[in-house]
Write a protein that holds these residues in place. Structure first.
Motif, PDB file in Angstrom:
ATOM      1  N   ASP A  23      48.616 -24.871 -19.632  1.00  0.00           N
ATOM      2  CA  ASP A  23      46.981 -25.765 -18.385  1.00  0.00           C
ATOM      3  C   ASP A  23      46.385 -26.284 -19.190  1.00  0.00           C
ATOM      4  OD1 ASP A  23      46.086 -25.908 -15.881  1.00  0.00           O
ATOM      5  OD2 ASP A  23      44.964 -24.433 -16.561  1.00  0.00           O
ATOM      6  N   LYS A  24      45.695 -25.869 -20.270  1.00  0.00           N
ATOM      7  CA  LYS A  24      44.836 -26.077 -21.581  1.00  0.00           C
ATOM      8  C   LYS A  24      45.432 -27.718 -21.937  1.00  0.00           C
ATOM      9  CE  LYS A  24      41.507 -27.177 -24.099  1.00  0.00           C
ATOM     10  NZ  LYS A  24      39.855 -26.182 -23.635  1.00  0.00           N
ATOM     11  N   GLY A  25      46.447 -27.897 -22.841  1.00  0.00           N
ATOM     12  CA  GLY A  25      47.104 -28.490 -23.060  1.00  0.00           C
ATOM     13  C   GLY A  25      46.783 -30.475 -21.677  1.00  0.00           C
ATOM     14  N   GLN A  26      47.421 -29.652 -20.552  1.00  0.00           N
ATOM     15  CA  GLN A  26      47.832 -31.024 -19.127  1.00  0.00           C
ATOM     16  C   GLN A  26      45.911 -30.624 -18.969  1.00  0.00           C
ATOM     17  OE1 GLN A  26      50.491 -31.425 -19.488  1.00  0.00           O
ATOM     18  NE2 GLN A  26      51.234 -31.700 -17.140  1.00  0.00           N
ATOM     19  N   ARG A  30      44.782 -34.726 -18.753  1.00  0.00           N
ATOM     20  CA  ARG A  30      44.334 -35.033 -17.427  1.00  0.00           C
ATOM     21  C   ARG A  30      46.251 -35.002 -16.753  1.00  0.00           C
ATOM     22  NH1 ARG A  30      39.520 -36.343 -16.665  1.00  0.00           N
ATOM     23  NH2 ARG A  30      37.811 -36.703 -18.589  1.00  0.00           N
ATOM     24  N   LYS A  31      46.991 -34.526 -17.008  1.00  0.00           N
ATOM     25  CA  LYS A  31      47.890 -34.267 -16.546  1.00  0.00           C
ATOM     26  C   LYS A  31      48.145 -33.276 -15.217  1.00  0.00           C
ATOM     27  CE  LYS A  31      49.997 -37.053 -19.512  1.00  0.00           C
ATOM     28  NZ  LYS A  31      51.580 -38.161 -18.870  1.00  0.00           N
ATOM     29  N   GLN A  32      49.448 -33.230 -14.125  1.00  0.00           N
ATOM     30  CA  GLN A  32      49.644 -32.301 -13.507  1.00  0.00           C
ATOM     31  C   GLN A  32      48.479 -30.824 -14.146  1.00  0.00           C
ATOM     32  OE1 GLN A  32      52.699 -32.780 -11.397  1.00  0.00           O
ATOM     33  NE2 GLN A  32      52.106 -30.753  -9.483  1.00  0.00           N
ATOM     34  N   ARG A  33      48.501 -30.129 -13.824  1.00  0.00           N
ATOM     35  CA  ARG A  33      47.312 -28.761 -14.273  1.00  0.00           C
ATOM     36  C   ARG A  33      48.990 -27.390 -13.173  1.00  0.00           C
ATOM     37  NH1 ARG A  33      42.062 -28.455 -15.222  1.00  0.00           N
ATOM     38  NH2 ARG A  33      42.288 -26.510 -15.733  1.00  0.00           N
ATOM     39  N   VAL A  34      48.890 -26.451 -13.720  1.00  0.00           N
ATOM     40  CA  VAL A  34      49.404 -24.985 -13.432  1.00  0.00           C
ATOM     41  C   VAL A  34      47.912 -24.550 -12.118  1.00  0.00           C
ATOM     42  CG1 VAL A  34      49.641 -22.715 -14.385  1.00  0.00           C
ATOM     43  CG2 VAL A  34      50.108 -24.483 -15.521  1.00  0.00           C
TER      44      VAL A  34
END
Length: 92
Positions: A23-26, A30-34
């Motif tokens: 989630d931190k990487g996402q 700025r991609k879809q998050r958990v």
């Protein structure tokens, strides 16, 4: 008898830990998050130690009051549940 419990706890905590990192990487890309709800569900199902450790390692969700209070609270609840289950499994 205790091996399945320990295996479950290791797996759920690893999943929680790596979900926090993912989630931190996402978030950085700025991609879809958990969803936060999913992070809390895995923590409530026994993965609070992994989730809390992931928060610290990746410095993720550390300014969210719900996580700063929620993860340690769930960790205590998890520990209590494991203690009670462990005690039941050890009784003859």
């Amino acid at each position: 008898m205790l091996t399945p419990l320990l295996t479950y706890l290791v797996i759920i905590n690893l999943i929680s830990f790596f979900m926090m990192g993912f989630d931190k990487g996402q978030a950085k890309r700025r991609k879809q998050r958990v969803p936060e709800k999913r992070l809390f569900i895995f923590a409530a199902l026994g993965g609070a130690l992994g989730g809390w450790t992931g928060m610290r390692v990746w410095r993720h969700k550390t300014k969210h009051t719900s996580f700063v209070i929620g993860m340690p609270t769930l960790l205590v609840v998890n520990a209590l549940c494991v203690y009670l289950i462990w005690g039941q499994l050890l009784q003859p």
